[in-house]
Design an enzyme around this catalytic site. Structure first.
Site, PDB file in Angstrom:
ATOM      1  CB  CYS A  85      43.131  32.222  49.919  1.00  0.00           C
ATOM      2  SG  CYS A  85      41.956  31.673  48.081  1.00  0.00           S
ATOM      3  CB  CYS A 195      39.920  39.405  47.568  1.00  0.00           C
ATOM      4  SG  CYS A 195      39.895  37.848  45.732  1.00  0.00           S
TER       5      CYS A 195
END
Lengths: 227, 227
Positions: A85, A195
């Protein structure tokens, strides 16, 4: 056989975590189960939303739960950590300070890859608005003479990210990301997918400028660290 | 939010383990990260080959490492266990005896599903030769008046299983499984997919007789147990 164990701080989101595991398997040269990377994963839905904390200032700080997961993985035998992440790397310093094993820093890995490419100074950044707001990549790129170019339609990037978190990794979502990337590519020298929800959508995307996917860099670093 | 944590004894093989995680995500009704199942996974390449131990009598007993993983997951916070490998259920008793948390038994779940279907007494079993040799499903089905029908070309089933472990989940492999299942379906009332490597290949397979995939039953049981 290597004694290295990859500890994955996961669940941000779950689909992105599984995408990392798939890429590790696909990129490992293995002929049987025994040749694969030893992985310990906690995919944890109780890690508070990074977006709510950083963008809306409405949610709790995810640091304590991230640290708890990191320590749990270390106690379970992980010899190094990775976190699929990008946004959560805002909290990487607190995690590193709390454990005695290294964290493979996805931000640093992606920046190193862009430096190696030598594509040019303008990096189109496909990332959450929290990554833009915190200057997570902007500050990491600046010392290398690179600056971030933000998509004109950042709200559509966010819609794709939240869509993947809802389970939408459809062909339509993939086409949406490709269109946003193509538009961004006209104003920059390279595109950085930063992302992991967008990484889920970005497999097989071809662009006129070089594309670096931070999740690919993390994948390769995990395989290398696993020996 | 539920406090349940699914402990996954994984890596047998890695692709089958990821297939389970994908199915858990796909079947969970979630609109954001926080609504997903809390998973603790050890994907462990050091669990000795079940096939080598049971078929060739050439390899070490995997029981000690399976027990170590189960205890590690329990210590890490798992409140129940699941093991996405049918063959490894030969060792399930030793695992259950070694921990204080329940194991969702995939064999029992698949047999229950076949009973509920009420399709008939002849169950075509697509599984490793070790599952056939140990009568893992034959003995579990017999009390319910069902018996196992073995594929005529079991060696081709094994080739597909070993192929997935090498990374071959190609369209050709999928077509190969579908052809074997279609042939088997002519001699039985239902087909049971009881090897998680074959589950990787079996998504979207349509057959003239009902098909039960043991991995689907485990997926649903995990989501139910996770609350």
């Amino acid at each position: 056989m290597s004694r290295a164990v990859a500890g994955i701080i996961g669940g941000m989101g779950p689909a992105a975590t599984v995408e990392l595991l798939q890429r590790i398997i696909a990129r490992t040269a293995a002929t049987d189960d025994a040749e694969h990377v030893h992985v310990l994963l906690e995919s944890n839905p109780r890690i508070p939303s990074r977006l709510a904390h950083l963008l809306d200032r409405s949610g709790p700080d995810p640091t304590p739960e991230l640290v708890r997961v990191a320590r749990n993985l270390e106690a379970g035998g992980a010899t190094f950590l990775a976190m699929p992440c990008n946004t959560a790397h805002h909290y990487a310093g607190a995690i590193v300070a709390a454990v005695g094993i290294p964290l493979l820093d996805m931000v640093r890995l992606a920046v190193t890859r862009l430096c190696t490419l030598g594509a040019g100074g303008r990096v189109g950044l496909l990332a959450s608005s929290a990554v833009h707001d915190t200057r997570l990549y902007a500050d990491a790129l600046a010392p290398h003479g690179m600056r971030v170019v933000m998509p004109a339609r950042q709200h559509e990037v966010m819609a794709l990210i939240l869509g993947v978190k809802r389970g939408d990794a459809s062909d339509g979502a993939r086409a949406g990301l490709e269109a946003l990337a193509a538009e961004l590519g006209r104003d920059c020298d390279a595109i950085l997918i930063a992302c992991t929800e967008l990484s889920v959508l970005a497999t097989g995307m071809t662009m006129p400028v070089p594309v670096v996917d931070a999740l690919d860099e993390l994948t390769d670093a995990i395989i290398a660290a696993a020996g």
